[in-house]
Design an enzyme around this catalytic site. Structure first.
Site, mmCIF file in Angstrom:
data_model
loop_
_atom_site.group_PDB
_atom_site.id
_atom_site.type_symbol
_atom_site.label_atom_id
_atom_site.label_comp_id
_atom_site.label_asym_id
_atom_site.label_seq_id
_atom_site.Cartn_x
_atom_site.Cartn_y
_atom_site.Cartn_z
ATOM 1 N N SER A 135 0.831 -1.198 0.000
ATOM 2 C CA SER A 135 0.000 0.000 0.000
ATOM 3 C C SER A 135 0.877 1.264 0.000
ATOM 4 O O SER A 135 1.689 1.442 -0.909
ATOM 5 C CB SER A 135 -0.957 -0.038 1.194
ATOM 6 O OG SER A 135 -2.001 0.882 1.029
ATOM 7 N N ASP A 160 -9.597 -5.446 -4.632
ATOM 8 C CA ASP A 160 -8.993 -4.217 -4.110
ATOM 9 C C ASP A 160 -9.338 -3.034 -5.009
ATOM 10 O O ASP A 160 -9.130 -3.089 -6.223
ATOM 11 C CB ASP A 160 -7.468 -4.421 -4.028
ATOM 12 C CG ASP A 160 -6.739 -3.258 -3.391
ATOM 13 O OD1 ASP A 160 -7.393 -2.294 -2.935
ATOM 14 O OD2 ASP A 160 -5.498 -3.326 -3.330
ATOM 15 N N HIS A 182 -7.670 -5.664 -0.373
ATOM 16 C CA HIS A 182 -6.435 -4.926 -0.112
ATOM 17 C C HIS A 182 -5.649 -5.523 1.055
ATOM 18 O O HIS A 182 -6.203 -5.758 2.133
ATOM 19 C CB HIS A 182 -6.795 -3.465 0.173
ATOM 20 C CG HIS A 182 -5.647 -2.528 0.216
ATOM 21 N ND1 HIS A 182 -4.834 -2.281 -0.875
ATOM 22 C CD2 HIS A 182 -5.156 -1.756 1.224
ATOM 23 C CE1 HIS A 182 -3.918 -1.392 -0.549
ATOM 24 N NE2 HIS A 182 -4.077 -1.072 0.729
#
Length: 320
Positions: free
Chosen positions: A164, A262, A294
């Site tokens: 991320s 995601d 995610h």
């Protein structure tokens, strides 16, 4: 008593944090802390090290139980996620998942505890991450004092990794490492990009059919890095004209990992496709995990799909 309940909220950054009118920051997730220690389930040992005494920036270092001076191991420098505003190296989700990663890949790993927004506005996270990278590289130049790095690391096999926001940081660290005026002091063999946090003003892919989540993610960056560029700021959108060229990514191999459900998935796919089409001289691969969202691997690092993903990372690092 939590007196913040009676104060006006000026920023509600769902689902991460709230900022009150008096400046109080209330983080809603990512505040738990697991100490560095020996993990009996994986046989991995970790310790915390202060890297910069002036800023308090630190790192958590991991080593597998099989480590000996006779056989040096690949090194992974890891940047955690959390939209630049939550989490830490002590977050149990990261600590537990990195124990599994280190055990399965048989690597030395340095997890970077960069400072967070809003108390430390960007580019602080990037600056802290670069400082730790330089600190690690000093050991390759025989200038560092951390024993695990001096004695156990194969500096011919160094990888950046992150999920991320951490993958975003990895990208910019790999670019900065290639600039002659910012010589790093060690060669980067590859980069592991897990559910990378890139974004943009115009929706693409699944974002088009999901305006609710698109709007939510829009607001993250507007809080993290307010500017007139919005979500086309080069720090969050590496595909705009002002962003550094992807040809400057200073490593030989990249693995991009995305998850089917995601909302950030198509930005990771675009990153992969853009590297392929660019004049970058390295090799890039991409894997997609079906039926997952995610950074799913940090929530259950011993699940079947998480272990399959970790094996892909281990094979990538170990050249299999």
């Amino acid at each position: 008593m939590d007196t913040t309940n009676n104060l006006e909220i000026v920023h509600d950054v769902f689902p991460y944090l709230q900022v009150y009118k008096n400046g109080t920051v209330k983080r809603l997730v990512g505040t738990e802390f697991a100490p560095a220690t020996y993990d009996p389930q994986t046989g991995v040992t970790s310790k915390d090290v202060v890297v910069n005494s002036k800023t308090g920036v630190s790192a958590r270092i991991y080593r597998p139980n099989s480590t000996t001076k006779a056989k040096k191991l690949p090194l992974v420098i890891y940047f955690h996620g959390g939209a630049f505003c939550i989490s830490s190296v002590g977050d149990p989700k990261y600590h537990d998942s990195l124990n599994v990663f280190v055990s399965k890949a048989n690597v030395i790993l340095v997890s970077v505890d960069y400072r967070l927004v809003p108390e430390h506005p960007l580019p602080t996270a990037y600056d802290d991450s670069w400082y730790v990278l330089k600190w690690v590289a000093a050991h390759n130049l025989k200038q560092g004092s951390e024993v695990w790095l001096k004695e156990l690391v194969d500096f011919d096999s160094v990888f950046l990794a992150g999920d991320s926001a951490g993958a975003n940081i990895s990208h910019f660290m790999a670019i900065k490492a290639g600039k002659s005026d910012e010589a790093l002091g060690m060669k980067l063999s590859g980069m592991l990009m897990i559910s990378p946090y890139f974004w943009g003003e115009e929706p693409i892919g699944i974002e088009i059919q999901d305006p609710v989540r698109k709007s939510m993610v829009d607001k993250w960056w507007e809080f993290v890095c307010p500017s007139n560029k919005g979500n086309n700021d080069p720090l969050i959108n590496p595909f705009v004209d002002e962003a550094p060229s992807l040809e400057q990514v200073n490593c030989d191999r990249v693995l991009v990992c995305v998850a089917e459900l995601d909302i950030l998935r198509d930005r990771g796919i675009l990153y992969y496709e853009s590297l392929v089409k660019s004049q970058w001289k390295g090799k890039v691969e991409m894997i997609e995990t079906k039926g997952e969202d995610h950074v799913f691997h940090i929530f259950d690092p011993n699940s079947e799909k998480a272990l399959v993903l970790v094996k892909c990372w281990a094979d990538f690092i170990n050249g299999q």
